[in-house]
Design a protein around this motif. Sequence first.
Motif: not given
Length: 250
Positions: A41-69
């Motif tokens: 649960l921690l690995r999954h949710t923590g990876a989701v948080h980092r994935w979401a943060t990258a869109f907000v901070t980097e401004g990616y305008t297309s989908p990005r791969p989900f990071p490895a846990e």
Amino acid sequence: MEITEHIKYLASDGQLLADAAELSGPGAPVPACPGWQVRDLLRHTGAVHRWATAFVTEGYTSPRPFPAEPDLDGGELLDWFREGHGRLVAALTEASDALECWTFLPAPSPRAFWARRQAHETAVHRVDAQSALGAEAAEPAPEFAADGIDELLRGFHAREKSRVRTSEPGVLRVRATDTGDVWTVHLSDRVPRAERTSEGPADCELSGPAAQLYLTLWNRPPTSAGGATAVTTSGDGRLARLWRETSAVV
């Protein structure tokens, strides 16, 4: 709900998730996620948080791969989770309302989308973490729960990915008895169509306080002291079973 309210819930539920995980220990089973332990649960949710943060901070305008846990456990895993959660809260707090980045559900703005989506992502998994302690998890606030029901019904299950399909069409009504919110969901062999209305006949109705409906629709049903489900089902139980068996978000 306002973006600031979503961020407030995201911050609080992330902290509560970590606190519950620390109390239960990484090896505790997560009842709502068969085969998962708290470390998963921690690995999954923590990876989701980092994935979401990258869109907000980097401004990616297309989908990005989900990071490895990460291959972390114990205290290191908890620290990693807390760090990533803090970064997400900070990123959304500091983001401009003019932020442009990729999203996958309708929203007033990308910042509004990510704040709402991560608030509910974290709330559901906070419930998972607290349930791993062997006790009933704290219910979300009614207005937040109603907002999450709307995201689930009119966002996630308005996508082609929704598996809630039936060759025998029917209408499912969802009624929050405390907030007054009502949704009517048309089910068929096509994408479910949900509306904010109580008009028209329904074949099945799920009713109860918004928080209990929220948990039930996310397949984390709360129960009474006697073990009965806290949400009332009336009408054609086939549609309630269809939801329970096919609504897992993918």
